[in-house]
Design an enzyme around this catalytic site. Structure first.
Site, PDB file in Angstrom:
ATOM      1  N   HIS A  98      -4.722   2.528   6.704  1.00 37.00           N
ATOM      2  CA  HIS A  98      -5.680   1.755   7.486  1.00 37.00           C
ATOM      3  C   HIS A  98      -4.964   0.657   8.259  1.00 37.00           C
ATOM      4  O   HIS A  98      -4.071  -0.004   7.730  1.00 37.00           O
ATOM      5  CB  HIS A  98      -6.749   1.149   6.581  1.00 37.00           C
ATOM      6  CG  HIS A  98      -7.611   2.188   5.936  1.00 37.00           C
ATOM      7  ND1 HIS A  98      -8.622   2.828   6.616  1.00 37.00           N
ATOM      8  CD2 HIS A  98      -7.596   2.718   4.695  1.00 37.00           C
ATOM      9  CE1 HIS A  98      -9.205   3.701   5.815  1.00 37.00           C
ATOM     10  NE2 HIS A  98      -8.599   3.655   4.638  1.00 37.00           N
ATOM     11  N   THR A 145       9.629   2.283   3.035  1.00 36.67           N
ATOM     12  CA  THR A 145       8.817   1.761   4.137  1.00 36.67           C
ATOM     13  C   THR A 145       9.446   2.013   5.494  1.00 36.67           C
ATOM     14  O   THR A 145       8.774   1.883   6.516  1.00 36.67           O
ATOM     15  CB  THR A 145       8.593   0.253   3.974  1.00 36.67           C
ATOM     16  OG1 THR A 145       9.861  -0.410   3.993  1.00 36.67           O
ATOM     17  CG2 THR A 145       7.873  -0.063   2.665  1.00 36.67           C
ATOM     18  N   LYS A 146      10.757   2.326   5.515  1.00 37.93           N
ATOM     19  CA  LYS A 146      11.492   2.550   6.760  1.00 37.93           C
ATOM     20  C   LYS A 146      12.412   3.746   6.595  1.00 37.93           C
ATOM     21  O   LYS A 146      12.718   4.160   5.480  1.00 37.93           O
ATOM     22  CB  LYS A 146      12.329   1.315   7.113  1.00 37.93           C
ATOM     23  CG  LYS A 146      11.495   0.093   7.412  1.00 37.93           C
ATOM     24  CD  LYS A 146      12.365  -1.084   7.758  1.00 37.93           C
ATOM     25  CE  LYS A 146      11.478  -2.295   8.021  1.00 37.93           C
ATOM     26  NZ  LYS A 146      12.227  -3.515   8.170  1.00 37.93           N
ATOM     27  N   ARG A 160      16.237   0.412   0.086  1.00 37.94           N
ATOM     28  CA  ARG A 160      17.315   0.146   1.050  1.00 37.94           C
ATOM     29  C   ARG A 160      18.593   0.795   0.517  1.00 37.94           C
ATOM     30  O   ARG A 160      18.772   0.941  -0.703  1.00 37.94           O
ATOM     31  CB  ARG A 160      17.506  -1.343   1.266  1.00 37.94           C
ATOM     32  CG  ARG A 160      17.881  -2.098   0.031  1.00 37.94           C
ATOM     33  CD  ARG A 160      17.810  -3.607   0.224  1.00 37.94           C
ATOM     34  NE  ARG A 160      18.142  -4.300  -0.990  1.00 37.94           N
ATOM     35  CZ  ARG A 160      17.357  -4.412  -2.052  1.00 37.94           C
ATOM     36  NH1 ARG A 160      16.169  -3.861  -2.045  1.00 37.94           N
ATOM     37  NH2 ARG A 160      17.742  -5.067  -3.120  1.00 37.94           N
TER      38      ARG A 160
END
Length: 181
Positions: A98, A145-146, A160
């Protein structure tokens, strides 16, 4: 009325997938996943029991790939899992979320890609739009997240890279499947 019928069928299929996901037969589960949910799932790959799906179609699993028990796989925006990927228990992959900055919280998202020769640890969460490069190891409990660069070992929240991983080629053995899983 048509929209309501479509919604009932869609949610009914996902409910059936949850029930079928607990059937202790690889053959029956995989047939349902291939033919009803329209998942690309080679016979050389394994999806262990308890898997849950959000979306019909849009999920591609490569050859000699193992998806551990109780995985949650959201394919609404597209999910590709490469060849020779080993995924431990309780993976969570989200391709939609969302938008909290827009009134009404509309759904937004992007595809997720997991490259070949990866190892994804237990209870990893992968968020929308992420690409995990070839040969990446993601440690247990990480939140991705990346994008993660190829041939790295990654841990943490957010995940990471902590070190490089030696490049190698291998084929995971999927000929023996744990019974009742």
């Amino acid at each position: 009325m048509r929209r309501r019928v479509h919604a009932v069928v869609y949610w009914g299929l996902l409910w059936c997938a949850t029930v079928v996901g607990n059937v202790p037969s690889h053959t029956l589960r995989n047939a349902f996943y291939r033919h009803v949910l329209k998942i690309t799932l080679p016979r050389t790959s394994i999806v262990y029991w308890g898997a849950r799906f959000f979306g019909r179609g849009g999920l591609v699993i490569g050859h000699h790939t193992i998806v551990g028990d109780h995985a949650f796989l959201d394919s609404r925006r597209g999910l590709t899992i490469g060849n020779n990927v080993n995924i431990a228990s309780e993976l969570r992959v989200w391709t939609a979320e969302h938008d909290v900055d827009v009134p009404g919280l509309p759904t937004t998202g992007a595809p997720v890609t997991i490259g070949d020769l990866c190892f994804i640890g237990s209870r990893v969460t992968i968020l929308p739009g992420v690409t995990i490069g070839e040969g990446v190891v993601v440690g247990a409990g990480a939140v991705v997240t990346k994008d993660l660069p190829p041939w790295t070992v990654c841990f943490g929240v957010p995940a990471r890279p902590v070190r490089a991983r030696a490049r190698s080629e291998y084929t995971l053995s999927t000929s023996e499947r744990a019974l009742f899983q």
